[in-house]
Motif scaffolding. Structure first.
Motif, PDB file in Angstrom:
ATOM      1  N   VAL A  78      95.357  48.185  66.453  1.00  0.00           N
ATOM      2  CA  VAL A  78      95.670  47.340  65.564  1.00  0.00           C
ATOM      3  C   VAL A  78      94.447  46.778  64.725  1.00  0.00           C
ATOM      4  N   ARG A 110      99.500  51.850  63.521  1.00  0.00           N
ATOM      5  CA  ARG A 110      99.389  52.944  61.834  1.00  0.00           C
ATOM      6  C   ARG A 110     100.424  52.287  60.726  1.00  0.00           C
ATOM      7  N   ALA A 115     101.276  41.398  66.120  1.00  0.00           N
ATOM      8  CA  ALA A 115     101.308  43.670  65.165  1.00  0.00           C
ATOM      9  C   ALA A 115     101.439  43.719  67.251  1.00  0.00           C
ATOM     10  N   ALA A 156     100.260  48.532  59.553  1.00  0.00           N
ATOM     11  CA  ALA A 156     100.386  48.492  58.300  1.00  0.00           C
ATOM     12  C   ALA A 156     100.611  48.405  57.028  1.00  0.00           C
ATOM     13  N   LEU A 208      92.292  45.666  55.181  1.00  0.00           N
ATOM     14  CA  LEU A 208      93.205  45.467  54.405  1.00  0.00           C
ATOM     15  C   LEU A 208      93.168  43.610  53.243  1.00  0.00           C
ATOM     16  N   ALA A 214      93.751  49.767  62.452  1.00  0.00           N
ATOM     17  CA  ALA A 214      94.928  50.380  61.042  1.00  0.00           C
ATOM     18  C   ALA A 214      94.710  48.870  60.114  1.00  0.00           C
ATOM     19  N   PHE A 215      93.714  47.720  59.852  1.00  0.00           N
ATOM     20  CA  PHE A 215      94.283  46.188  59.216  1.00  0.00           C
ATOM     21  C   PHE A 215      92.999  46.105  58.719  1.00  0.00           C
TER      22      PHE A 215
END
Length: 424
Positions: free
Chosen positions: A139, A110, A209, A113, A146, A142-143
């Motif tokens: 990961v 997080r 990541a 990101a 986006l 968190a992404f």
């Protein structure tokens, strides 16, 4: 913040560059040129998690990111606790599974990101990462959603738990997942090959990541301080920390915390049958064996990517590797350790069980032991239920994904096929 490539120290980058780039020349890892000494540690430990983490990461990263922006990044990333639970008279568990994907990697995933969203440039970004279990979920979540960031996650087919797989292979949208017909080390090797392909890196805006990325690593430093904050001043003076170790990013973060001034007496690297590091510490010879599948699959790593950072820290601080404890358990020993914890009234899972057992065997009189619990027991529902002969309810975060279909593609460990996949 200035960082250098451990393999090629003349290659130096800013924090923003390191976050965007991931790896340096010849797959070299970036590392901070300096790590400051924090003063008034007791005052720092008296602060809440988010406020304390803002000061720690502010000291590490410096003024490259405006303070208000960095503080907001941390506040947005660290939205869940990391409690310490007592397991025995002098042994405590740091529970790192209270985030959205029920694993310690929520902290790093997080924050990364947030960091990448802050320092990114125009154009497409492709996050390519390999997972041995928990990185993928952290990961992916968190992404997820986006804009202009695509995530591709490689994982060893059939070598992570079904619930781990469901947690990140059911999202879709900007998250693509690929089951590789090989082990985790092969997945990691494919990621490294992609980073060596300069044309590919430029076309798709490649980033990683894994704990390769410095932003993930720095975020993990913060929960070591959070653990110490929940212990007494007396316990902190003789604190021994056992870290379940696979790719060795978690241990690296702990060593950075110690370098900053956190009073940790010593660390123990606890592994499963993939015991490259314990054997190296005993013999001085680096001899990775073929990776074997175990109950503690997130630690099924024979060539730990972060080990150069560990050695760099020991060298820079004037420490000797003989000061680093280590131990390895096979699956039968892991089951015994899990049962012993449960008999004491503490429900754990295979990774935490290994860290607990090695700690309990090496803890000396007058020391306080802390082991890291890196994932919720329900993520290993099948094995935990079998070993302990119990029924384990699924937390909502797992249950809702368990009901969804897998969206993964499948591929052999072939870089040409992966390259085509990334370009399409």
């Amino acid at each position: 913040m200035n960082l250098y490539n451990i393999k090629h120290p003349t290659e130096q980058v800013s924090f923003a560059q390191a976050v965007r780039q991931g790896l340096g020349k010849d797959q070299g890892l970036f590392f901070p040129e300096t790590i400051p000494q924090l003063h008034n540690i007791d005052e720092l430990l008296a602060l809440p998690l988010v406020e304390r983490s803002q000061k720690i990461l502010g000291a590490l990263i410096g003024d490259e990111i405006p303070t208000d922006k960095l503080n907001a990044m941390i506040e947005n990333a660290f939205t869940f606790p990391a409690p310490v639970a007592k397991v025995a008279d002098n042994i405590y568990a740091l529970e790192l599974f209270h985030g959205p994907t029920l694993a310690f990697k929520d902290f790093g995933g997080r924050f990364m990101a947030q960091a990448l969203a802050t320092v990114r440039k125009d154009g497409k970004i492709t996050i390519l990462t390999a997972t041995s279990g928990d990185t993928g979920a952290a990961v992916a979540h968190a992404f997820y959603g986006l804009e202009n960031i695509e995530v591709v996650i490689l994982y060893p087919k059939g070598k992570i738990s079904p619930l781990q797989e469901k947690l990140f292979c059911t999202l879709g949208r900007n998250i693509r997942t690929v089951a590789i017909n090989a082990d985790f080390d092969a997945c990691q090797a494919l990621v490294k090959q992609a980073f060596d392909d300069e044309e590919l890196r430029q076309i798709i805006g490649l980033n990683s990541a894994n704990s390769i990325n410095i932003s993930r690593l720095l975020a993990q430093v913060c929960y070591y301080f959070e653990a110490a904050a929940q212990l007494t001043a007396e316990q902190r003076q003789n604190l021994v920390v056992s870290v379940p170790s696979g790719n060795f990013g978690n241990l690296t973060a702990g060593l950075i915390a110690k370098t900053l001034g956190l009073p940790i007496k010593r660390f123990i690297a606890s592994t499963n049958a993939n015991d490259t590091v314990p054997r190296y510490l005993q013999t001085g010879e680096w001899q990775p064996h073929a990776t074997v599948a175990t109950l503690s699959n997130a630690m099924d790593v024979s060539r730990p990517n972060n080990w150069p950072r560990v050695e760099e820290l020991f060298k820079r601080n004037g420490w000797h590797l003989s000061e680093l404890g280590s131990g390895a358990l096979n699956d039968a020993q892991t089951e015994t350790a899990l049962k012993a914890q449960y008999a004491q009234g503490y429900l754990c899972e295979p990774h935490g069980a290994i860290a607990y057992q090695v700690l309990s065997e090496q803890l000396q009189a007058g020391e306080t032991g802390l082991f890291l619990c890196t994932a919720h027991p329900a993520k290993f529902k099948e094995s935990v239920e079998r070993i302990l002969d119990i029924e384990l309810p699924l937390p909502e975060a797992l249950d809702k994904h368990n009901k969804l279909p897998l969206l993964s593609d499948e591929m052999d460990a072939d870089f040409a096929a992966l390259r085509a996949y990334l370009l399409k």
